[in-house]
Design an enzyme around this catalytic site. Structure first.
Site, short mmCIF file in Angstrom:
data_model
loop_
_atom_site.label_atom_id
_atom_site.label_comp_id
_atom_site.label_asym_id
_atom_site.label_seq_id
_atom_site.Cartn_x
_atom_site.Cartn_y
_atom_site.Cartn_z
N GLY A 40 -3.40 1.49 12.92
CA GLY A 40 -2.76 0.84 11.77
C GLY A 40 -3.34 1.38 10.46
O GLY A 40 -3.99 2.44 10.45
N LYS A 85 0.80 -1.24 0.00
CA LYS A 85 0.00 0.00 0.00
C LYS A 85 0.83 1.28 0.00
O LYS A 85 0.39 2.30 -0.53
CB LYS A 85 -0.96 0.01 1.19
CG LYS A 85 -2.11 -0.96 1.04
CD LYS A 85 -3.11 -0.80 2.17
CE LYS A 85 -4.22 -1.82 2.04
NZ LYS A 85 -5.24 -1.69 3.06
P1 NDP Z 1 -2.26 -3.08 10.92
O1 NDP Z 1 -1.36 -4.22 11.23
O2 NDP Z 1 -1.78 -1.93 10.11
O3 NDP Z 1 -2.79 -2.45 12.34
C1 NDP Z 1 -3.24 -3.27 13.38
C2 NDP Z 1 -3.74 -2.40 14.54
O4 NDP Z 1 -4.30 -3.26 15.54
C3 NDP Z 1 -2.66 -1.59 15.23
O5 NDP Z 1 -3.19 -0.38 15.70
C4 NDP Z 1 -2.28 -2.49 16.43
O6 NDP Z 1 -1.75 -1.78 17.51
C5 NDP Z 1 -3.66 -3.02 16.79
N1 NDP Z 1 -3.61 -4.25 17.55
C6 NDP Z 1 -3.41 -5.51 17.07
N2 NDP Z 1 -3.46 -6.40 18.08
C7 NDP Z 1 -3.71 -5.68 19.22
C8 NDP Z 1 -3.90 -6.04 20.59
N3 NDP Z 1 -3.83 -7.31 21.00
N4 NDP Z 1 -4.15 -5.05 21.48
C9 NDP Z 1 -4.23 -3.75 21.09
N5 NDP Z 1 -4.06 -3.36 19.79
C10 NDP Z 1 -3.82 -4.32 18.88
O7 NDP Z 1 -3.55 -3.72 10.28
P2 NDP Z 1 -4.65 -3.00 9.34
O8 NDP Z 1 -4.97 -1.69 9.92
O9 NDP Z 1 -4.24 -3.09 7.92
O10 NDP Z 1 -5.88 -3.98 9.51
C11 NDP Z 1 -6.59 -4.04 10.75
C12 NDP Z 1 -7.81 -4.92 10.56
O11 NDP Z 1 -8.70 -4.26 9.66
C13 NDP Z 1 -7.50 -6.28 9.93
O12 NDP Z 1 -8.12 -7.28 10.71
C14 NDP Z 1 -8.13 -6.22 8.56
O13 NDP Z 1 -8.67 -7.46 8.19
C15 NDP Z 1 -9.24 -5.21 8.78
N6 NDP Z 1 -9.61 -4.50 7.54
C16 NDP Z 1 -10.92 -4.53 7.18
C17 NDP Z 1 -11.32 -3.89 6.04
C18 NDP Z 1 -12.76 -3.94 5.66
O14 NDP Z 1 -13.07 -3.52 4.53
N7 NDP Z 1 -13.66 -4.36 6.51
C19 NDP Z 1 -10.37 -3.15 5.17
C20 NDP Z 1 -9.02 -3.15 5.68
C21 NDP Z 1 -8.67 -3.82 6.83
P3 NDP Z 1 -0.16 -1.47 17.60
O15 NDP Z 1 0.07 -0.24 16.75
O16 NDP Z 1 0.03 -1.21 19.04
O17 NDP Z 1 0.54 -2.68 17.10
#
Ligand code: NDP
Length: 276
Positions: free
Chosen positions: A126, A59
């Site tokens: 994220g 991306k």
């Molecule tokens: P990223 O890896 O970029 O971000 C993940 C985020 O989740 C970060 O903020 C991370 O925090 C947080 N996180 C993960 N595990 C934990 C935890 N145990 N406790 C607290 N915070 C946590 O992923 P994306 O943003 O790309 O994707 C996120 C979700 O969105 C995915 O599951 C994806 O499938 C979904 N998605 C859905 C879409 C839709 O159209 N419905 C489109 C795009 C994505 P930290 O920064 O602290 O690591």
């Protein structure tokens, strides 16, 4: 293009919509490792593809191969949709990057409320959270609170919202169960918590939710997450991640073909693919 993309439902949705609109188009799911992106982009241009979607890990990296960006994509520094714009004088086409992730979410939210002047709490910082937060800012949200585990990512998104999207924003470190602030209109789980696990709990104090709030989740599989079930029990209106996924596909389809697809056809295809 992405890696991994096996099991990604977008091709199925797009091809059902092409058929429904009588368009003889194809959408391919292409597994492209990070180090092959340059070759893949050259191939896409050589073969004159009309456009593409990009998912992890491309991306951000894809931007260097493009000729222009939409306002939102430039602000986010991330592209998930590319469109070929043909030159009217027969010159080389331009490839323009867009980001439909956040737009898909906002479209979906509009079915319940107008985001303008709303107090938003975003859990996560994220890629998905970033795209949604920027679009909510552009849609006129009053204030966006970013709650994130990693302070660096949380602060970076907050600064982006304040400096570039010109919205009031603050960062709250996520330690223990987060107490949702009174006055919150829309609470969004923008993390990956709950993906493929219907019992995984987003760590918030669910007793702080109330019926004035809308709870929205980006997770689309399973669509009825622990977070949404608990929110519903407290009287919240809820929004699942399927709407966001369908709407961003609707927006991409329109960008490429200039035809409005039927969202119901795409939602049905998605549900069929995910066996819901
Ligand atoms: P990223 O890896 O970029 O971000 C993940 C985020 O989740 C970060 O903020 C991370 O925090 C947080 N996180 C993960 N595990 C934990 C935890 N145990 N406790 C607290 N915070 C946590 O992923 P994306 O943003 O790309 O994707 C996120 C979700 O969105 C995915 O599951 C994806 O499938 C979904 N998605 C859905 C879409 C839709 O159209 N419905 C489109 C795009 C994505 P930290 O920064 O602290 O690591």
């Amino acid at each position: 293009m992405g890696q991994p993309v096996a099991g990604n439902p977008t091709q199925y949705m797009m091809e059902k919509a092409f058929a429904d609109c009588g368009l003889d188009w194809r959408y391919l799911t292409l597994e492209i490792p990070a180090e092959k992106l340059a070759d893949a982009m050259a191939g896409m241009k050589a073969m004159n593809f009309h456009g593409a979607n990009f998912t992890m890990p491309h991306k951000v990296e894809v931007i260097q191969y493009l000729d222009g960006l939409s306002e939102a994509a430039a602000m986010m520094g991330a592209v998930n949709c590319v469109n070929r714009v043909d030159s009217p004088d027969g010159g080389p086409p331009r490839y323009v990057g867009e980001n439909t992730d956040g737009k898909g979410f906002v479209e979906s939210l509009r079915e319940l409320t107008d985001p303008a002047e709303k107090q938003i709490v975003m859990l996560g910082a994220g890629g998905a959270a970033r795209a949604i937060a920027v679009e909510l800012a552009l849609a006129g949200a009053a204030e966006i609170t970013i709650v994130n585990r990693s302070a660096e990512r949380g602060q970076e998104l907050t600064d982006l919202l304040t400096d570039k999207a010109k919205v009031s924003a603050k960062y709250i470190p996520w330690t223990g169960d987060y107490d949702v602030e009174e006055g919150t209109d829309v609470l969004i789980n923008g993390t990956s918590i709950g993906l493929f696990d219907e019992d995984e709990a987003v760590p918030i104090n669910y007793e702080t939710l109330n019926q004035e709030m809308i709870a929205a989740d980006v997770i689309f599989s399973p669509p009825d997450t622990y977070f949404l079930r608990e929110a519903r029990q407290r009287g919240c209106q809820t929004l699942d991640g399927l709407g966001m996924l369908v709407n961003q596909a609707v927006i991409g389809f329109k960008i490429w073909t200039d035809v409005d697809p039927d969202p119901a056809v795409m939602r049905e295809a998605l549900e069929e693919y995910l066996e819901l």
